[in-house]
Design a protein around this motif. Sequence first.
Motif, mmCIF file in Angstrom:
data_model
loop_
_atom_site.group_PDB
_atom_site.id
_atom_site.type_symbol
_atom_site.label_atom_id
_atom_site.label_comp_id
_atom_site.label_asym_id
_atom_site.label_seq_id
_atom_site.Cartn_x
_atom_site.Cartn_y
_atom_site.Cartn_z
ATOM 1 N N ASN A 118 5.419 -57.188 12.318
ATOM 2 C CA ASN A 118 6.441 -56.728 13.258
ATOM 3 C C ASN A 118 7.804 -56.698 12.563
ATOM 4 N N THR A 119 8.365 -55.514 12.396
ATOM 5 C CA THR A 119 9.607 -55.386 11.636
ATOM 6 C C THR A 119 10.791 -56.053 12.332
ATOM 7 N N PHE A 120 10.757 -56.103 13.673
ATOM 8 C CA PHE A 120 11.848 -56.771 14.369
ATOM 9 C C PHE A 120 11.799 -58.276 14.126
ATOM 10 N N MET A 121 10.609 -58.856 14.137
ATOM 11 C CA MET A 121 10.488 -60.279 13.844
ATOM 12 C C MET A 121 10.930 -60.569 12.413
ATOM 13 N N GLN A 122 10.624 -59.655 11.520
ATOM 14 C CA GLN A 122 11.059 -59.829 10.137
ATOM 15 C C GLN A 122 12.583 -59.757 10.021
ATOM 16 N N SER A 123 13.194 -58.877 10.815
ATOM 17 C CA SER A 123 14.656 -58.789 10.794
ATOM 18 C C SER A 123 15.284 -60.040 11.397
ATOM 19 N N LEU A 124 14.635 -60.626 12.400
ATOM 20 C CA LEU A 124 15.128 -61.890 12.962
ATOM 21 C C LEU A 124 15.102 -62.991 11.898
ATOM 22 N N ARG A 125 14.021 -63.046 11.150
ATOM 23 C CA ARG A 125 13.914 -64.063 10.097
ATOM 24 C C ARG A 125 14.963 -63.851 9.020
ATOM 25 N N GLU B 122 17.919 -62.422 9.456
ATOM 26 C CA GLU B 122 19.191 -62.814 10.049
ATOM 27 C C GLU B 122 19.323 -64.334 10.106
ATOM 28 N N LEU B 123 18.214 -65.018 10.367
ATOM 29 C CA LEU B 123 18.253 -66.476 10.429
ATOM 30 C C LEU B 123 18.540 -67.074 9.058
ATOM 31 N N GLU B 124 17.977 -66.474 8.017
ATOM 32 C CA GLU B 124 18.253 -66.960 6.661
ATOM 33 C C GLU B 124 19.739 -66.875 6.348
ATOM 34 N N SER B 125 20.358 -65.751 6.721
ATOM 35 C CA SER B 125 21.797 -65.592 6.492
ATOM 36 C C SER B 125 22.593 -66.591 7.325
ATOM 37 N N ALA B 126 22.188 -66.746 8.586
ATOM 38 C CA ALA B 126 22.891 -67.671 9.475
ATOM 39 C C ALA B 126 22.743 -69.112 8.994
ATOM 40 N N ALA B 127 21.574 -69.437 8.450
ATOM 41 C CA ALA B 127 21.342 -70.799 7.972
ATOM 42 C C ALA B 127 22.290 -71.146 6.834
ATOM 43 N N GLU B 128 22.556 -70.181 5.953
ATOM 44 C CA GLU B 128 23.495 -70.424 4.848
ATOM 45 C C GLU B 128 24.906 -70.649 5.370
ATOM 46 N N ARG B 129 25.316 -69.827 6.349
ATOM 47 C CA ARG B 129 26.658 -69.982 6.924
ATOM 48 C C ARG B 129 26.780 -71.278 7.718
ATOM 49 N N SER B 130 25.684 -71.704 8.329
ATOM 50 C CA SER B 130 25.735 -72.859 9.225
ATOM 51 C C SER B 130 25.818 -74.189 8.483
ATOM 52 N N LEU B 131 25.543 -74.178 7.195
ATOM 53 C CA LEU B 131 25.617 -75.429 6.443
ATOM 54 C C LEU B 131 27.017 -76.038 6.508
ATOM 55 N N SER B 132 28.031 -75.163 6.517
ATOM 56 C CA SER B 132 29.409 -75.656 6.591
ATOM 57 C C SER B 132 29.705 -76.290 7.940
ATOM 58 N N GLU B 133 28.900 -75.962 8.945
ATOM 59 C CA GLU B 133 29.058 -76.541 10.282
ATOM 60 C C GLU B 133 28.058 -77.676 10.504
ATOM 61 N N ARG B 134 27.455 -78.128 9.409
ATOM 62 C CA ARG B 134 26.509 -79.250 9.450
ATOM 63 C C ARG B 134 25.304 -78.939 10.344
ATOM 64 N N VAL B 135 24.765 -77.728 10.180
ATOM 65 C CA VAL B 135 23.566 -77.307 10.901
ATOM 66 C C VAL B 135 22.459 -77.036 9.887
ATOM 67 N N LEU B 136 21.339 -77.726 10.042
ATOM 68 C CA LEU B 136 20.171 -77.486 9.207
ATOM 69 C C LEU B 136 19.106 -76.787 10.039
#
Length: 344
Positions: free
Chosen positions: A72-79, A81-95
């Motif tokens: 499912n390409t939409f599920m792949q796009s969600l994943r 987006e989550l990878e990008s968000a996970a990198e940004r969220s490290l500065s907010e102390r989110v794992l």
Amino acid sequence: MKPTVHDIARTAGVSLATVDRVLNDRPGVRAKTRERVTEAMNSLGYVRDVGAANLARGKLYQFDFIFPDNENTFMQSLRAELESAAERSLSERVLINVVLVPAFDEGALVEALNACVNRKPDGVAFVAVDTDPVREACVRLSGQGIHAVTLVSDLGNSTRAHYVGIDNGAAGRTAARLLGLFASGTNGAIAVIAGSLKVHDHQERFDGFAAAMKTDFPQHEILPILEGFDEGARVEKLVSELLAKRSDVVGLYSLGAGNSGLVKALAAHSSINRPLVVAHERDAVTSQALKEGLIHAVLAQDAGHEIRSAIRVLKASADRLAIVPGQEHIRIEIFLKDNLPQLD
């Protein structure tokens, strides 16, 4: 000047330690004392800076995201987006921990949710399969104080804290409106391809579609649903067999994924009686099919918005803060070949 914890303690007539316990929802405070502190906060207009408080305490958020592992390409796009968000969220102390399970497999999903109960993250976001065993697993999460957020597909009559995704009933009604208008003046049958009706979003889309067609375009027969399990090869086979068997299909609603197979089946079919098609999710395949006239409209949702929204909602739930409904509203987008933007 903003009120401080000292002002709250003085107004409520309690110690700073008591104010701290109330602010951080810790035990050891009598109900009447807790109420007095809360009243003092409200009367002073005290607004707690949760982010600063968490930073000062070294608070680390841990969230699990459970996704179906398929094509499912939409599920792949969600994943993605989550990878990008996970990198940004490290500065907010989110794992963020990503867990993949087979699509539409309630047993695997329940196992993953049970693992979350044992691991005890601050929150869990998952694409639901709408069955009782999954509801029971969600209850176990709630029993451990773990906030659950459903993503893309909801879990009806459950203890989940919030749903992040489009209004799927409205999406189905929109698809019916588009197909009904496109097929104006015809009386043929309408076919529906789903991934699986075991997921809430596909059932809601079909229910909305069927209701709108019955009310506004009753001249069209809606054929029994075909389930392609979001697999391109399976969808191609189902659509090819249907079009070979029924020459009166004037419209087709693809409410799930597997659109690569759908497009192959349409391209192989005679253009003379090729049906009008509304599908879901804009990707390279559906965009090209729009340009070529194989698909006539695509309903889409913003994967990046959904991921950012899920993280915000999980943080708000963990901090016992209210969400901003307007900020978390996920829009339904409609693409035709005339307004199709370039893919990033």
